[in-house]
Design a protein around this motif. Structure first.
Motif, PDB file in Angstrom:
ATOM      1  N   GLY A  12      37.156  51.833  55.656  1.00 21.14           N
ATOM      2  CA  GLY A  12      36.978  51.644  54.217  1.00 21.14           C
ATOM      3  C   GLY A  12      35.529  51.388  53.843  1.00 21.14           C
ATOM      4  O   GLY A  12      35.029  51.926  52.851  1.00 21.14           O
ATOM      5  N   VAL A  13      34.840  50.572  54.627  1.00 20.38           N
ATOM      6  CA  VAL A  13      33.427  50.277  54.350  1.00 20.38           C
ATOM      7  C   VAL A  13      32.591  51.546  54.441  1.00 20.38           C
ATOM      8  O   VAL A  13      31.781  51.839  53.547  1.00 20.38           O
ATOM      9  CB  VAL A  13      32.884  49.188  55.305  1.00 20.38           C
ATOM     10  N   CYS A  16      33.652  53.991  51.513  1.00 18.97           N
ATOM     11  CA  CYS A  16      33.192  53.510  50.203  1.00 18.97           C
ATOM     12  C   CYS A  16      31.678  53.611  50.077  1.00 18.97           C
ATOM     13  O   CYS A  16      31.171  54.023  49.032  1.00 18.97           O
ATOM     14  CB  CYS A  16      33.640  52.072  49.966  1.00 18.97           C
ATOM     15  N   PHE A  50      29.775  49.415  44.677  1.00 18.37           N
ATOM     16  CA  PHE A  50      30.254  49.396  46.058  1.00 18.37           C
ATOM     17  C   PHE A  50      31.250  48.251  46.277  1.00 18.37           C
ATOM     18  O   PHE A  50      32.311  48.454  46.873  1.00 18.37           O
ATOM     19  CB  PHE A  50      29.082  49.272  47.036  1.00 18.37           C
ATOM     20  N   LEU A  54      35.090  48.875  47.175  1.00 23.14           N
ATOM     21  CA  LEU A  54      35.619  48.386  48.451  1.00 23.14           C
ATOM     22  C   LEU A  54      36.855  47.508  48.240  1.00 23.14           C
ATOM     23  O   LEU A  54      37.862  47.661  48.936  1.00 23.14           O
ATOM     24  CB  LEU A  54      34.539  47.623  49.218  1.00 23.14           C
ATOM     25  N   ASP A  57      39.664  49.794  47.210  1.00 22.39           N
ATOM     26  CA  ASP A  57      40.090  50.606  48.345  1.00 22.39           C
ATOM     27  C   ASP A  57      40.937  49.793  49.325  1.00 22.39           C
ATOM     28  O   ASP A  57      42.009  50.239  49.745  1.00 22.39           O
ATOM     29  CB  ASP A  57      38.869  51.187  49.057  1.00 22.39           C
ATOM     30  N   LEU A  58      40.485  48.619  49.670  1.00 22.01           N
ATOM     31  CA  LEU A  58      41.161  47.832  50.698  1.00 22.01           C
ATOM     32  C   LEU A  58      42.421  47.127  50.211  1.00 22.01           C
ATOM     33  O   LEU A  58      43.379  46.984  50.976  1.00 22.01           O
ATOM     34  CB  LEU A  58      40.199  46.788  51.281  1.00 22.01           C
TER      35      LEU A  58
END
Length: 165
Positions: A12-13, A16, A50, A54, A57-58
């Motif tokens: 993910g990091v 992203c 960002f 993130l 996303d997570l």
């Protein structure tokens, strides 16, 4: 593909970071803002974008996109179909979500002209989706999966040797 929470975090990091940096510059180009905004403003906007991306996303878009993709009827034994389906759900969810961030920054910078908020959001969403979808499927998805396999998956359960959190 990630199989543990730790691997999902690293994936993910990386994803992203790549998507946000490219989308930031694409949005600057599309909106004619290159040279009109300071590098510090761009860096701050990138960092905020960002962090938001993130977290989405997570914890929000990622889990929902995976559940939706896995609930659809298609041959999940073919990895390519699964990857494309999850990627499509992710891009749709992230474009919807991050377009709110774009709308907010447009409002704060007084960049919304004669549009209603809904029209402005829709315009931002369409621009984001049109750029993000092929970027995800053709560039970032394959690149991040390759980096992930080379530097993280290769290291096994002991964790990555190059990235420490």
């Amino acid at each position: 593909m990630p199989t543990t929470k730790k691997e999902s975090f690293y994936f993910g990091v990386i994803m992203c970071f790549g998507m946000v940096i490219i989308m930031t510059f694409c949005n600057l180009l599309i909106n004619g803002l290159i040279g009109k905004i300071s590098l510090i403003t761009i860096a701050v906007e990138f960092l905020i974008g960002f962090i938001i991306a993130l977290v989405l996303d997570l914890y929000i878009v990622g889990p929902i996109a995976k559940k939706v993709a896995l609930s659809l009827s298609f041959d999940k034994s073919k990895k390519i179909f699964l990857v494309i389906t999850i990627s499509t759900c992710m891009v749709f969810g992230m474009a919807c979500s991050m377009s709110f961030y774009g709308l907010l920054t447009s409002i704060l910078s007084h960049a919304i002209s004669d549009h209603s908020l809904f029209e402005a959001y829709l315009e931002i969403f369409i621009k984001n989706f049109v750029v993000a979808y092929p970027l995800q499927l053709l560039v970032m998805g394959p690149a991040v999966r390759a980096l992930f396999i080379k530097f993280i998956k290769k290291c096994g359960q002991a964790g990555p040797k190059l990235i420490q959190v």
